[in-house]
Motif scaffolding. Structure first.
Motif, PDB file in Angstrom:
ATOM      1  N   MET A  93      43.492  -8.395 120.321  1.00  0.00           N
ATOM      2  CA  MET A  93      44.519  -8.732 121.302  1.00  0.00           C
ATOM      3  C   MET A  93      44.256  -8.071 122.648  1.00  0.00           C
ATOM      4  N   GLU A  94      44.563  -8.790 123.708  1.00  0.00           N
ATOM      5  CA  GLU A  94      44.456  -8.219 125.048  1.00  0.00           C
ATOM      6  C   GLU A  94      45.567  -7.178 125.236  1.00  0.00           C
ATOM      7  N   GLY A  95      45.234  -6.070 125.880  1.00  0.00           N
ATOM      8  CA  GLY A  95      46.228  -5.020 126.092  1.00  0.00           C
ATOM      9  C   GLY A  95      46.703  -4.384 124.798  1.00  0.00           C
ATOM     10  N   ARG A  96      45.810  -4.324 123.814  1.00  0.00           N
ATOM     11  CA  ARG A  96      46.196  -3.870 122.479  1.00  0.00           C
ATOM     12  C   ARG A  96      46.679  -2.416 122.451  1.00  0.00           C
ATOM     13  N   GLU A  97      46.280  -1.614 123.433  1.00  0.00           N
ATOM     14  CA  GLU A  97      46.709  -0.206 123.457  1.00  0.00           C
ATOM     15  C   GLU A  97      48.134  -0.042 123.963  1.00  0.00           C
ATOM     16  N   PHE A  98      48.695  -1.108 124.545  1.00  0.00           N
ATOM     17  CA  PHE A  98      50.018  -1.010 125.176  1.00  0.00           C
ATOM     18  C   PHE A  98      51.068  -1.886 124.488  1.00  0.00           C
ATOM     19  N   LEU A  99      50.844  -2.235 123.244  1.00  0.00           N
ATOM     20  CA  LEU A  99      51.819  -3.077 122.548  1.00  0.00           C
ATOM     21  C   LEU A  99      53.124  -2.322 122.291  1.00  0.00           C
ATOM     22  N   LEU A 100      53.028  -1.035 122.025  1.00  0.00           N
ATOM     23  CA  LEU A 100      54.221  -0.253 121.693  1.00  0.00           C
ATOM     24  C   LEU A 100      54.986   0.204 122.929  1.00  0.00           C
ATOM     25  N   LYS A 101      54.293   0.521 123.991  1.00  0.00           N
ATOM     26  CA  LYS A 101      54.909   1.180 125.152  1.00  0.00           C
ATOM     27  C   LYS A 101      56.147   0.465 125.697  1.00  0.00           C
ATOM     28  N   PRO A 102      56.104  -0.833 126.019  1.00  0.00           N
ATOM     29  CA  PRO A 102      57.303  -1.460 126.591  1.00  0.00           C
ATOM     30  C   PRO A 102      58.470  -1.513 125.613  1.00  0.00           C
ATOM     31  N   ARG A 103      58.175  -1.614 124.311  1.00  0.00           N
ATOM     32  CA  ARG A 103      59.247  -1.643 123.307  1.00  0.00           C
ATOM     33  C   ARG A 103      59.960  -0.304 123.241  1.00  0.00           C
ATOM     34  N   ILE A 104      59.180   0.779 123.291  1.00  0.00           N
ATOM     35  CA  ILE A 104      59.777   2.113 123.249  1.00  0.00           C
ATOM     36  C   ILE A 104      60.458   2.441 124.579  1.00  0.00           C
ATOM     37  N   GLU A 105      59.860   2.025 125.677  1.00  0.00           N
ATOM     38  CA  GLU A 105      60.471   2.264 126.989  1.00  0.00           C
ATOM     39  C   GLU A 105      61.847   1.619 127.090  1.00  0.00           C
ATOM     40  N   SER A 106      62.047   0.510 126.395  1.00  0.00           N
ATOM     41  CA  SER A 106      63.344  -0.180 126.459  1.00  0.00           C
ATOM     42  C   SER A 106      64.470   0.661 125.873  1.00  0.00           C
ATOM     43  N   LEU A 107      64.111   1.696 125.112  1.00  0.00           N
ATOM     44  CA  LEU A 107      65.108   2.562 124.482  1.00  0.00           C
ATOM     45  C   LEU A 107      65.412   3.799 125.321  1.00  0.00           C
ATOM     46  N   ARG A 108      64.662   3.988 126.401  1.00  0.00           N
ATOM     47  CA  ARG A 108      64.856   5.190 127.216  1.00  0.00           C
ATOM     48  C   ARG A 108      66.272   5.202 127.792  1.00  0.00           C
ATOM     49  N   GLY A 109      66.924   6.330 127.669  1.00  0.00           N
ATOM     50  CA  GLY A 109      68.306   6.456 128.116  1.00  0.00           C
ATOM     51  C   GLY A 109      69.318   6.288 127.004  1.00  0.00           C
ATOM     52  N   GLN A 110      68.885   5.733 125.858  1.00  0.00           N
ATOM     53  CA  GLN A 110      69.805   5.533 124.733  1.00  0.00           C
ATOM     54  C   GLN A 110      69.787   6.708 123.752  1.00  0.00           C
ATOM     55  N   TYR A 111      68.730   7.517 123.786  1.00  0.00           N
ATOM     56  CA  TYR A 111      68.583   8.646 122.869  1.00  0.00           C
ATOM     57  C   TYR A 111      68.146   9.873 123.662  1.00  0.00           C
ATOM     58  N   ASP A 112      68.432  11.050 123.109  1.00  0.00           N
ATOM     59  CA  ASP A 112      67.905  12.273 123.706  1.00  0.00           C
ATOM     60  C   ASP A 112      66.427  12.442 123.341  1.00  0.00           C
ATOM     61  N   TYR A 113      66.098  12.099 122.089  1.00  0.00           N
ATOM     62  CA  TYR A 113      64.723  12.214 121.606  1.00  0.00           C
ATOM     63  C   TYR A 113      64.336  10.960 120.828  1.00  0.00           C
ATOM     64  N   VAL A 114      63.131  10.489 121.071  1.00  0.00           N
ATOM     65  CA  VAL A 114      62.513   9.458 120.234  1.00  0.00           C
ATOM     66  C   VAL A 114      61.224  10.063 119.674  1.00  0.00           C
ATOM     67  N   PHE A 115      61.146  10.192 118.350  1.00  0.00           N
ATOM     68  CA  PHE A 115      59.938  10.684 117.695  1.00  0.00           C
ATOM     69  C   PHE A 115      59.184   9.501 117.105  1.00  0.00           C
ATOM     70  N   ILE A 116      57.870   9.491 117.298  1.00  0.00           N
ATOM     71  CA  ILE A 116      57.020   8.442 116.727  1.00  0.00           C
ATOM     72  C   ILE A 116      56.129   9.095 115.677  1.00  0.00           C
ATOM     73  N   ASP A 117      56.337   8.739 114.422  1.00  0.00           N
ATOM     74  CA  ASP A 117      55.499   9.280 113.342  1.00  0.00           C
ATOM     75  C   ASP A 117      54.246   8.429 113.227  1.00  0.00           C
ATOM     76  N   CYS A 118      53.090   9.035 113.509  1.00  0.00           N
ATOM     77  CA  CYS A 118      51.819   8.306 113.569  1.00  0.00           C
ATOM     78  C   CYS A 118      51.084   8.340 112.230  1.00  0.00           C
ATOM     79  N   PRO A 119      50.158   7.407 112.011  1.00  0.00           N
ATOM     80  CA  PRO A 119      49.300   7.470 110.820  1.00  0.00           C
ATOM     81  C   PRO A 119      48.342   8.656 110.907  1.00  0.00           C
ATOM     82  N   PRO A 120      47.800   9.108 109.774  1.00  0.00           N
ATOM     83  CA  PRO A 120      46.814  10.194 109.791  1.00  0.00           C
ATOM     84  C   PRO A 120      45.420   9.663 110.149  1.00  0.00           C
ATOM     85  N   SER A 121      45.312   9.155 111.363  1.00  0.00           N
ATOM     86  CA  SER A 121      44.035   8.622 111.855  1.00  0.00           C
ATOM     87  C   SER A 121      44.135   8.545 113.370  1.00  0.00           C
TER      88      SER A 121
END
Length: 254
Positions: free
Chosen positions: A101-129
């Motif tokens: 996919m084009e822009g494959r490194e930025f698929l998550l960023k806009p989705r998470i950015e849409s939550l900014r201001g709704q929470y004090d903290y957003v934690f992203i649990d990553c895979p062990p890789s």
């Protein structure tokens, strides 16, 4: 102001998901509004918060690859101020699909950015890789929290992760910071543990948390009950350690 923190270490078995669950829960107990986003195909953070991962119909896969909005995938947890964006079995093949996919490194960023201001903290649990899912988390995050076991090979793995973080800074996310380095599964009886802790504090003097997470039976038991340790046994040493860590993390952001 929302703080988006990726919890990452490519080495498995270092307490990464345990930290993501219990730090998120402890901050919620301190009356912070917290979201835990699980983007690990193993979905251990999902089951660790009491959600049956085999029954998750929509989750992180839909967020990354089906264009679903984050807010429509979030579910409540057992704690009043803690929410979960669950992982699911479908996520196991996501990196193969993302690779083309084009822009494959930025698929998550806009989705998470849409939550900014709704929470004090957003934690992203990553895979062990250090694959595309983790790179997406690092591209979307303000900072990365690194749990590390006090053993020799952990230092070698930390070097690889730091190289990846530098690459992400150069090409994807110049503002990415090291949130902190957390010593986990600590055994104060071992000289090696003290040596590793001293080495880390020498190389990263302002980044290693004062709080250390000792080995704890209660911490190991809590995920099998689908509960954070502060719900499973708040009086345990593991619960008290993560509450202390939560206070330390919150204190850094005052």
């Amino acid at each position: 102001m929302t703080r988006i923190i990726a919890v990452a270490n490519q080495k498995g078995g270092v307490g990464k998901t345990t930290t993501a669950i219990n730090l998120a829960a402890s901050l919620a107990a301190l009356e912070k509004k917290v979201l835990l986003a699980d983007i690990d195909p193993q979905a251990n953070a999902t089951s660790g918060l009491g959600v049956d991962k085999s029954e998750v119909e929509r989750g992180a896969y839909d967020l990354l690859l089906d264009g679903a909005g984050a807010s429509e995938l979030i579910v409540p947890s057992q704690l009043e101020r803690l929410w979960l964006l669950p992982s699911q079995i479908d996520l196991a093949g996501a990196e193969v699909e993302m690779a083309a996919m084009e822009g494959r490194e930025f698929l998550l960023k806009p989705r998470i950015e849409s939550l900014r201001g709704q929470y004090d903290y957003v934690f992203i649990d990553c895979p062990p890789s250090l694959g595309l899912l983790t790179v997406n988390a690092l591209a979307a995050a303000d900072s990365v929290l690194v749990p590390i076991q006090a053993e020799y090979y952990a230092l070698e793995g930390l070097g690889q992760l730091m190289n990846t973080i530098d690459m992400v800074r150069q090409g994807l996310n110049p503002q990415l910071e090291i949130e902190g380095i957390l010593l986990t599964m600590y055994d104060s009886r071992l000289n090696l543990a003290h040596q590793v802790a001293d080495d880390l504090r020498q190389h990263f003097p302002d980044k290693v948390y004062k709080t250390v997470i000792n080995r704890s039976v209660r911490l190991a038991e809590a995920p099998s009950h689908g509960k954070p340790v502060i719900v499973y046994d708040i009086g345990s040493s593991g619960a008290q350690a993560y509450l202390a860590l939560a206070r330390e993390v919150a204190g850094r952001h005052k």
